[in-house]
Design a protein around this motif. Structure first.
Motif, PDB file in Angstrom:
ATOM      1  N   LEU A   1      -7.322 -22.863  24.046  1.00 23.20           N
ATOM      2  CA  LEU A   1      -6.025 -23.105  24.686  1.00 23.20           C
ATOM      3  C   LEU A   1      -4.859 -22.881  23.731  1.00 23.20           C
ATOM      4  N   LEU A   2      -5.104 -23.008  22.430  1.00 24.93           N
ATOM      5  CA  LEU A   2      -4.009 -22.888  21.469  1.00 24.93           C
ATOM      6  C   LEU A   2      -3.351 -21.513  21.497  1.00 24.93           C
ATOM      7  N   PRO A   3      -4.094 -20.399  21.341  1.00 25.29           N
ATOM      8  CA  PRO A   3      -3.423 -19.086  21.427  1.00 25.29           C
ATOM      9  C   PRO A   3      -2.903 -18.792  22.826  1.00 25.29           C
TER      10      PRO A   3
ATOM     11  N   THR B   1      -4.206 -19.146  15.217  1.00 23.13           N
ATOM     12  CA  THR B   1      -4.887 -19.912  16.270  1.00 23.13           C
ATOM     13  C   THR B   1      -6.009 -19.104  16.916  1.00 23.13           C
ATOM     14  N   SER B   2      -5.832 -17.800  17.022  1.00 24.52           N
ATOM     15  CA  SER B   2      -6.896 -16.957  17.580  1.00 24.52           C
ATOM     16  C   SER B   2      -8.114 -16.934  16.664  1.00 24.52           C
ATOM     17  N   ALA B   3      -7.859 -16.801  15.362  1.00 24.95           N
ATOM     18  CA  ALA B   3      -8.967 -16.818  14.404  1.00 24.95           C
ATOM     19  C   ALA B   3      -9.683 -18.162  14.425  1.00 24.95           C
TER      20      ALA B   3
ATOM     21  N   ILE C   1     -11.853 -18.354  17.538  1.00 27.88           N
ATOM     22  CA  ILE C   1     -13.043 -17.506  17.384  1.00 27.88           C
ATOM     23  C   ILE C   1     -14.085 -18.190  16.504  1.00 27.88           C
ATOM     24  N   CYS C   2     -13.644 -18.783  15.399  1.00 25.37           N
ATOM     25  CA  CYS C   2     -14.566 -19.463  14.491  1.00 25.37           C
ATOM     26  C   CYS C   2     -15.250 -20.651  15.172  1.00 25.37           C
ATOM     27  N   VAL C   3     -14.467 -21.424  15.911  1.00 27.12           N
ATOM     28  CA  VAL C   3     -15.045 -22.579  16.612  1.00 27.12           C
ATOM     29  C   VAL C   3     -16.058 -22.121  17.658  1.00 27.12           C
TER      30      VAL C   3
END
Length: 395
Positions: free
Chosen positions: A53-55, A73-75, A78-80
């Motif tokens: 939701l952040l990005p 925030t996208s990175a 993706i990591c999560v």
């Protein structure tokens, strides 16, 4: 075996046979722990849905794709997401596929199961309608010889649990009782090696008899029971689950607990070796290693946490909470490791620190002073026979 079609009863976090510290006796900050913080974060900021939701929110505010905030925030999202995807794959590679569970066909054997962690496990399995056998030296030999604190006698069934008086440190008695369990309930498919004894004494004050007794109960009994358990399963090709209850002290010993810590290190190493062997030729047999920190049982009633930060990092864990984790893993048919609280999963990393840093941390945590207890054993299951070291469940 097909999985049981009917839903299982809810897991309970307490047991009537176990005495725990009441919440009212704890200070208010005792509930603010690292485990609670990690649990909150895993269900909020580090959850794939929330992180995604952040990005999206930034895009809704017309943030450009090239903005540092959107890229960051996208990175993060993706990591999560990758972690949540790869974690089940990691468990599958490490422990193999789950075995199918039909609770109507399962027979659970628990050593040292009259109270504490063993008592919680016995009660939860009994609530599921599973055949449960408890092997404990504190069980009365006969109804006529019951003493104060002994509620059950040998061969008696109570609340869905069959109790057997057994000294797991006695090789011949274990063989006899194991044959009785198999005849009464059927071939065991889940073995929980939980019984152990402990005596908090200086190394130089340990007598040879105490040393041998402790190693027979804490270590040799694991070998004997596991061999009998696996022999039955391997001869029939039936799946099963072997649970080894160890301790964080297997990785970091403490003053006055030299033999106890050594015995737990031994069963931990044995469990890892056995798990590697079974993965090669008997993947239908799953293994679970339990290495908890301090449990909220009478055994550690005199051990007091000092200060908010120590309690935050190393809180006392409810025996029922650990029992629920074990039952959930058995229920899924998985193998793995159960370590609570959070620091118990990372304690082995302390060994890579400089020795001086380790010493400072031990002094700060009070590891070597917390267990300076009298030589008599405090246990959670009632009195044992005269002259006998008391059985306990692990913590």
């Amino acid at each position: 075996m097909a999985s049981v079609p009917s839903p299982s009863p809810p897991l309970h976090h307490t047991t009537s046979r176990t005495t725990h510290r009441t919440q009212s006796s704890q200070p208010w900050h005792a509930h603010l722990t690292l485990d609670l913080l990690l649990r909150v974060l895993s269900n909020t900021l580090f959850h794939p849905f929330i992180s995604a939701l952040l990005p999206l929110c930034l895009r809704a505010l017309a943030a450009p794709y090239t903005s540092p905030s959107f890229i960051t925030t996208s990175a993060f999202a993706i990591c999560v997401s990758l972690y949540w995807i790869l974690e089940p794959m990691n468990r599958r590679i490490a422990y193999g596929g789950p075995r199918k569970i039909n609770w109507e066909d399962e027979v659970v054997v628990i050593t040292g199961g009259l109270g504490g962690l063993g008592g919680c496990l016995a009660e939860i399995f009994a609530l599921r309608g599973v055949e449960v056998a408890v092997l404990d030296i504190a069980v009365a030999r006969t109804k006529e010889t019951k003493k104060d604190g002994q509620d059950v006698s040998d061969g008696e069934e109570k609340e869905g649990v069959r109790y057997y008086c057994c000294d797991v440190g006695d090789h011949e008695e274990v063989k006899t009782v194991w044959a009785r369990v198999t005849e009464d309930l059927g071939m065991p498919t889940v073995l929980i090696n939980n019984a152990a004894i402990v005596n908090g004494k200086l190394f130089m004050k340990l007598e040879r008899e105490e040393l041998e007794r402790l190693l027979y109960v804490n270590t040799m009994s694991h070998f004997q029971l596991a061999k009998m358990f696996l022999a039955d399963l391997l001869s029939t090709g039936t799946g099963g689950t072997l649970v080894t209850v160890s301790s964080v002290l297997a990785h970091q010993g403490a003053a006055n607990l030299s033999v106890y810590a050594a015995s737990k290190a031994a069963v931990t190493a044995c469990h890892k070796c056995l798990s590697a062997e079974l993965a090669g030729f008997a993947p239908q047999i799953k293994t679970i290693l339990v290495a908890p920190g301090q449990l909220d049982t009478q055994l550690f009633g005199n051990v007091k946490l000092r200060g908010f930060l120590r309690n935050f990092l190393a809180p006392v864990v409810g025996a029922g909470e650990v029992a629920v984790k074990i039952v959930e893993m058995v229920d899924r048919g998985d193998g793995g490791v159960v370590s609570l609280p959070a620091y118990a999963r990372w304690i082995a990393w302390m060994g890579v620190l400089p020795v001086g840093v380790q010493r400072v941390l031990r002094e700060w945590a009070g590891v070597d002073s917390q267990f300076a207890i009298p030589s008599q054993e405090e246990d959670k299951i009632g009195p044992s026979s005269p002259g006998e070291k008391r059985l306990k469940d692990e913590g």
